[in-house]
Motif scaffolding. Sequence first.
Motif, short mmCIF file in Angstrom:
data_model
loop_
_atom_site.label_atom_id
_atom_site.label_comp_id
_atom_site.label_asym_id
_atom_site.label_seq_id
_atom_site.Cartn_x
_atom_site.Cartn_y
_atom_site.Cartn_z
N VAL A 85 0.86 -1.18 0.00
CA VAL A 85 0.00 0.00 0.00
C VAL A 85 0.90 1.24 0.00
O VAL A 85 1.68 1.45 0.92
CB VAL A 85 -0.95 -0.01 1.21
N VAL A 86 0.78 2.04 -1.06
CA VAL A 86 1.62 3.24 -1.21
C VAL A 86 0.82 4.51 -0.94
O VAL A 86 1.41 5.59 -0.84
CB VAL A 86 2.28 3.30 -2.61
N CYS A 87 -0.48 4.38 -0.79
CA CYS A 87 -1.35 5.51 -0.51
C CYS A 87 -2.58 4.97 0.20
O CYS A 87 -3.17 3.99 -0.23
CB CYS A 87 -1.75 6.18 -1.83
N SER A 88 -2.95 5.61 1.32
CA SER A 88 -4.07 5.12 2.11
C SER A 88 -4.83 6.26 2.75
O SER A 88 -4.23 7.22 3.22
CB SER A 88 -3.55 4.17 3.20
N GLY A 89 -6.14 6.12 2.78
CA GLY A 89 -6.97 7.11 3.44
C GLY A 89 -6.92 7.01 4.95
O GLY A 89 -7.37 7.90 5.66
N ILE A 90 -6.38 5.92 5.45
CA ILE A 90 -6.22 5.73 6.89
C ILE A 90 -4.73 5.75 7.21
O ILE A 90 -4.00 4.84 6.83
CB ILE A 90 -6.80 4.38 7.36
N PRO A 91 -4.27 6.79 7.91
CA PRO A 91 -2.85 6.81 8.28
C PRO A 91 -2.57 5.73 9.32
O PRO A 91 -3.25 5.65 10.34
CB PRO A 91 -2.66 8.21 8.86
N SER A 92 -1.63 4.86 9.00
CA SER A 92 -1.36 3.76 9.93
C SER A 92 0.03 3.83 10.55
O SER A 92 0.26 3.26 11.60
CB SER A 92 -1.53 2.41 9.22
N GLY A 93 0.96 4.47 9.86
CA GLY A 93 2.32 4.54 10.39
C GLY A 93 3.11 3.26 10.22
O GLY A 93 4.28 3.19 10.57
N VAL A 94 2.48 2.21 9.70
CA VAL A 94 3.17 0.95 9.45
C VAL A 94 2.93 0.55 8.00
O VAL A 94 1.92 0.91 7.40
CB VAL A 94 2.68 -0.19 10.39
N SER A 95 3.86 -0.20 7.44
CA SER A 95 3.68 -0.65 6.07
C SER A 95 2.60 -1.73 6.04
O SER A 95 2.41 -2.48 7.00
CB SER A 95 4.99 -1.17 5.49
N SER A 96 1.90 -1.77 4.94
CA SER A 96 0.80 -2.71 4.79
C SER A 96 0.89 -3.36 3.42
O SER A 96 1.28 -2.70 2.45
CB SER A 96 -0.54 -1.99 4.96
N ASN A 97 0.54 -4.62 3.33
CA ASN A 97 0.57 -5.34 2.07
C ASN A 97 -0.71 -6.17 1.96
O ASN A 97 -1.09 -6.84 2.93
CB ASN A 97 1.80 -6.25 1.98
N ILE A 98 -1.35 -6.11 0.79
CA ILE A 98 -2.59 -6.86 0.59
C ILE A 98 -2.46 -7.92 -0.49
O ILE A 98 -3.45 -8.38 -1.05
CB ILE A 98 -3.76 -5.91 0.27
N ALA A 99 -1.24 -8.33 -0.81
CA ALA A 99 -1.01 -9.29 -1.88
C ALA A 99 -1.74 -10.61 -1.68
O ALA A 99 -2.02 -11.32 -2.64
CB ALA A 99 0.49 -9.54 -2.06
N ASP A 100 -2.09 -10.92 -0.43
CA ASP A 100 -2.79 -12.19 -0.17
C ASP A 100 -4.30 -12.09 -0.28
O ASP A 100 -4.99 -13.09 -0.23
CB ASP A 100 -2.42 -12.69 1.23
N ARG A 101 -4.83 -10.90 -0.47
CA ARG A 101 -6.28 -10.72 -0.58
C ARG A 101 -6.75 -11.18 -1.96
O ARG A 101 -6.18 -10.81 -2.99
CB ARG A 101 -6.68 -9.26 -0.38
N GLY A 102 -7.81 -11.96 -1.99
CA GLY A 102 -8.32 -12.53 -3.24
C GLY A 102 -8.69 -11.50 -4.27
O GLY A 102 -8.40 -11.65 -5.46
N PHE A 103 -9.34 -10.41 -3.85
CA PHE A 103 -9.75 -9.38 -4.82
C PHE A 103 -8.55 -8.73 -5.47
O PHE A 103 -8.57 -8.39 -6.66
CB PHE A 103 -10.68 -8.34 -4.17
N PHE A 104 -7.45 -8.56 -4.71
CA PHE A 104 -6.24 -7.97 -5.26
C PHE A 104 -5.58 -8.93 -6.25
O PHE A 104 -5.21 -8.54 -7.37
CB PHE A 104 -5.26 -7.61 -4.14
N LYS A 105 -5.43 -10.19 -5.84
CA LYS A 105 -4.79 -11.18 -6.72
C LYS A 105 -5.54 -11.32 -8.04
O LYS A 105 -4.93 -11.39 -9.11
CB LYS A 105 -4.69 -12.54 -6.02
#
Length: 124
Positions: free
Chosen positions: A56-76
């Motif tokens: 995730v390189v841009c997010s509407g929710i600031p999290s302060g931690v890196s996030s990856n959604i590569a395992d999500r079915g809709f993304f794949k």
Amino acid sequence: AGQYAETREGVRQLLATLTTAAQAGDLRDCNASVAKLVADFPQYHNIGITNPQGDVVCSGIPSGVSSNIADRGFFKEAVATGQFTQGEFQLGRLTGLPSIGFAYPLLHADSAPCVAIATLDLAW
């Protein structure tokens, strides 16, 4: 069924617009822009952009931690097919809330590849 089809089409249009904006390549103001979208459209838990690897390189929710959604079915599925896709029930990683994820890829050779994503609030 008609209202759901309209909602789904609205998500597709939003994400298509977001990928067009991302195609310009300037993501410096992206977080603030999508945070405003999330605030203005309460049916979304989050809206953002990932790279093709799911980071995730841009997010509407600031999290302060890196996030990856590569395992999500809709993304794949979006990356594999190059098409707008919809996921299934999920709990948001940043929100912990039930949602459905959507993805719209921009994977053309003549632009920076990215995938626009949104999670729709199931309670909305």
